[in-house]
Design a protein around this motif. Structure first.
Motif, short mmCIF file in Angstrom:
data_model
loop_
_atom_site.label_atom_id
_atom_site.label_comp_id
_atom_site.label_asym_id
_atom_site.label_seq_id
_atom_site.Cartn_x
_atom_site.Cartn_y
_atom_site.Cartn_z
N ALA A 43 52.24 58.66 31.92
CA ALA A 43 51.02 58.68 31.12
C ALA A 43 51.18 57.76 29.91
O ALA A 43 50.29 56.96 29.61
N GLN A 44 52.33 57.84 29.26
CA GLN A 44 52.57 56.99 28.09
C GLN A 44 52.51 55.52 28.47
O GLN A 44 51.87 54.70 27.82
N SER A 45 53.17 55.21 29.58
CA SER A 45 53.22 53.83 30.04
C SER A 45 51.82 53.32 30.37
O SER A 45 51.45 52.19 30.06
N CYS A 46 51.04 54.20 31.00
CA CYS A 46 49.68 53.87 31.41
C CYS A 46 48.82 53.58 30.18
O CYS A 46 48.11 52.57 30.12
N ILE A 47 48.93 54.45 29.18
CA ILE A 47 48.13 54.28 27.97
C ILE A 47 48.61 53.07 27.18
O ILE A 47 47.81 52.29 26.65
N ALA A 48 49.94 52.89 27.16
CA ALA A 48 50.49 51.74 26.44
C ALA A 48 49.97 50.43 27.05
O ALA A 48 49.64 49.49 26.33
N ALA A 49 49.88 50.40 28.37
CA ALA A 49 49.39 49.18 29.05
C ALA A 49 47.95 48.91 28.65
O ALA A 49 47.56 47.76 28.38
N CYS A 54 44.00 45.86 25.09
CA CYS A 54 43.03 45.85 24.00
C CYS A 54 43.51 44.99 22.84
O CYS A 54 42.70 44.43 22.11
N ARG A 55 44.83 44.89 22.67
CA ARG A 55 45.35 44.08 21.57
C ARG A 55 45.32 42.59 21.88
O ARG A 55 45.34 41.77 20.98
N HIS A 56 45.32 42.23 23.15
CA HIS A 56 45.25 40.81 23.53
C HIS A 56 43.97 40.58 24.32
O HIS A 56 44.00 40.32 25.52
N PRO A 57 42.82 40.71 23.62
CA PRO A 57 41.56 40.81 24.36
C PRO A 57 41.16 39.55 25.13
O PRO A 57 40.59 39.65 26.19
N ARG A 95 59.31 47.56 35.58
CA ARG A 95 58.14 47.24 36.39
C ARG A 95 56.89 48.00 35.93
O ARG A 95 55.78 47.48 35.96
N ARG A 96 57.11 49.24 35.51
CA ARG A 96 56.01 50.17 35.30
C ARG A 96 54.88 49.62 34.43
O ARG A 96 53.71 49.64 34.84
N PRO A 97 55.17 49.11 33.22
CA PRO A 97 54.05 48.66 32.38
C PRO A 97 53.22 47.55 33.03
O PRO A 97 52.01 47.51 32.86
N PHE A 124 46.77 47.82 37.27
CA PHE A 124 45.86 48.94 37.56
C PHE A 124 44.62 48.88 36.66
O PHE A 124 43.49 48.99 37.12
N TRP A 125 44.85 48.64 35.36
CA TRP A 125 43.72 48.60 34.43
C TRP A 125 42.83 47.39 34.71
O TRP A 125 41.60 47.50 34.67
N TYR A 126 43.44 46.24 35.00
CA TYR A 126 42.63 45.07 35.37
C TYR A 126 41.70 45.43 36.54
O TYR A 126 40.52 45.15 36.52
N GLY A 127 42.29 46.06 37.56
CA GLY A 127 41.52 46.40 38.76
C GLY A 127 40.41 47.39 38.45
O GLY A 127 39.26 47.21 38.86
#
Ligand SMILES: Nc1ncnc2c1ncn2[C@@H]1O[C@H](COP(=O)(O)OP(=O)(O)OP(=O)(O)O)[C@@H](O)[C@H]1O
Ligand SMILES: [Mg+2]
Lengths: 223, 304
Positions: free
Chosen positions: B9-15, B20-23, B220-222, B228-231
């Motif tokens: 979950a942390q990794s997912c949110i961090a990604a 958002c920081r590199h919009p 690999r995870r991040p 995943f978020w891009y998709g």
């Protein structure tokens, strides 16, 4: 943690021998300095312990286990058992001191609460408590090196290896860093430090392993 | 196990936080994914509506059999009874010349024309309604047989262009699949490239993590979560683009629909379609990330 080299040779691609036929034994809890001219093989010896390189011949044993034979997938777990300090400290410039020091614990999967306690304890050991929120660039060179040491000890490894940790520091700071290593060693951490700084060693004691052209030239026990 | 989930979950949110920081780079990548997915989805909506229209006409594919002038009402009735027994035909209606005439007389325009004629010029007509299941071929065969008959003047069979429309829709459906596969492939390449740049950018960080004992999975995870978020965000954008386009089309489509007597209701993207877009987006995002990670992470080995 006990380390032994049994006729270890490391031949690099290109044919140069970083180490040849080195045999030595470092007892658990020992403090040892590795000295020698540039190109003598000091870094090579430490890299074989951290599995950044593999021996070409001979065996590197840690607590009796031949680590030269560990499969690739076992390397991360092996490295998590060792604290490593680098000459250029290898801190992440865009992360806070806290984030830098906590990285090994995050990699190890520790919970957030325990991480916070451990990081503070490690920063306390290097007298940098209170600097958690700063970035590495806001610290002096000596302080940055101390952050590197805090990161190496934060997961409480039984073995600490440092490759020229004082290479970029002036004599006074170098002594301070070396004394820090000695304090860490006194609580039972086997400590291996590669250094050029022979003058400093007279003030520190500890065992000296001198390398010359990849061979073990002298092994002076602490007085 | 709890720790494992928390770390994910942390990794997912961090990604997500990193995106958002590199919009700017993220927005471009996401926009491309959105458009690439919206295109085949939009075309499939068009085809769905085409199918609905074709379906409407197929149920109304009655055909008319005009008998020769002079054929008696009795033989017309005989033919009607005969045809009602034929396989594939659901119903036969006989419109006698007299009925047809009175229908025409009710229409003012024709009324004047018919008034100058002495005789009823209209023939008897049979209207055949095929069974639901009857194929176009079977209907054509019946029509051909009727045309051969001496007492039949003309058979008007209107199913031919419905068949053509169906064939066109088949081509369109197949084309959309091909386009979708190609576009998802393109998205995989785009995401792969974006993630490859990310990996290069974070080379130092990856090296340090590996030195500190990070496993391949950890490193690999991040990047996989970034994919995943891009998709996910890309496919949501695609759905939004589609909804907006349908909104812009709703007026002209309503007018078109009115011209067909309101005979068909315009269709949007159904639930399966929306899930397909979402699935395609996630597949492309994760696939792209995976391809980049598989090719480029192993190259990064720490040097000291
Ligand atoms: N990756 C490599 N590929 C080829 N040769 C190497 C490599 N690393 C080291 N060597 C060679 O192995 C020998 C020992 O190198 P090593 O880095 O261990 O020396 P060192 O004692 O650490 O020197 P320094 O004090 O300059 O750091 C040198 O001759 C060096 O050129
Ligand atoms: Mg060296």
């Amino acid at each position: 943690m006990m380390i032994s080299f049994e006729s270890v040779t490391k031949r690099y691609a290109g044919g140069r021998d970083g180490l040849s036929e080195v045999s030595l034994l470092i007892e658990s809890g020992e403090l040892a300095f590795i000295t020698g001219h540039s190109g003598a093989g000091k870094s090579t010896l430490l890299k074989l312990i951290g599995l950044i390189e593999r021996p070409t011949r001979g065996q590197v044993l840690m607590d009796g286990r031949n680590i030269g034979r560990l499969p690739r997938r076992a390397i991360p777990a092996h490295r998590r058992k060792i604290g490593m300090v680098f000459q250029d400290h290898k801190l992440l410039p865009d992360r806070s001191i806290f984030d830098n020091v906590s990285l090994p614990l995050i990699i190890a999967g520790m919970s957030r609460r325990d991480i916070e306690k451990r990081v503070r304890a490690a920063l306390d050991q290097v007298s940098l408590l209170g600097r958690e929120a700063h970035r590495p660039e806001m610290l002096s060179t000596g302080e940055q090196q101390r952050v590197g040491i805090a990161r190496a000890v934060v997961s409480r490894p039984k073995l600490l290896i440092a490759d020229e940790p004082t290479g970029n520091l002036d004599p006074a700071l170098s002594l301070e860093i070396m004394l820090l290593f000695r304090r860490l060693n006194e609580v039972g951490v086997t400590t291996l430090i590669a250094t050029h700084d022979i003058g400093l060693l007279d003030q520190l004691g500890g065992r000296r392993l001198m390398l010359d052209q990849g061979r073990l030239a002298a092994d002076l026990q602490a007085h | 196990m709890g720790n494992f989930l928390i770390r994910h979950a942390q990794s997912c949110i961090a990604a997500l936080g990193k995106l958002c920081r590199h919009p700017i780079g993220s927005v471009l990548t996401i926009a491309v994914i959105g458009i690439a997915l919206a295109l085949p989805a939009g075309l499939s909506v068009v085809v769905r509506n085409g199918e609905a229209i074709a379906g409407n006409w197929e149920t109304a594919r009655d055909f008319s059999v005009y008998l020769k002038p002079g054929v008696s009402l009795a033989s017309a009735e005989k033919l009607r009874d005969e045809l009602a027994q034929t396989a594939g035909i659901a119903k036969v209606e006989l419109i006698s010349a007299d009925t047809a005439l009175s229908q025409f007389q009710a229409t003012p325009t024709y009324d004047a024309v018919l008034a100058v004629l002495d005789d009823n010029p209209l023939p008897h007509t049979l209207v055949l309604r095929p069974e639901e299941a009857a194929t176009t071929e079977a209907m054509t065969a019946i029509a051909d047989e009727l045309t051969e008959r001496a007492d039949v003047d003309l058979v008007q069979l209107d199913t031919e262009w419905v068949a053509r429309l169906n064939a066109i829709l088949d081509v369109a459906r197949r084309s959309i699949w091909i386009a979708a596969v190609l576009l998802v492939g393109a998205v995989i390449v785009i995401v792969g490239n974006t993630i490859r740049l990310d990996i290069q950018h974070q080379r130092a960080e990856i090296e340090v993590a590996k030195l500190l004992g990070a496993t391949d999975a950890f490193v690999r995870r991040p990047f996989l979560y970034t994919g995943f978020w891009y998709g996910l965000v890309g496919s949501l954008i695609a759905l939004a683009v589609l909804a907006l386009s349908l909104l812009l089309l709703s007026d002209p489509v309503a007018r078109l629909s009115a011209l067909y007597g309101g005979g068909f209701q315009p269709l949007g993207l159904d639930r399966d379609g929306a899930f397909t877009v979402l699935g395609g987006g996630l597949l492309a995002g994760l696939g792209g990330a995976w391809s980049a990670v598989a090719r480029h992470l192993a190259d990064i080995q720490p040097t000291v």
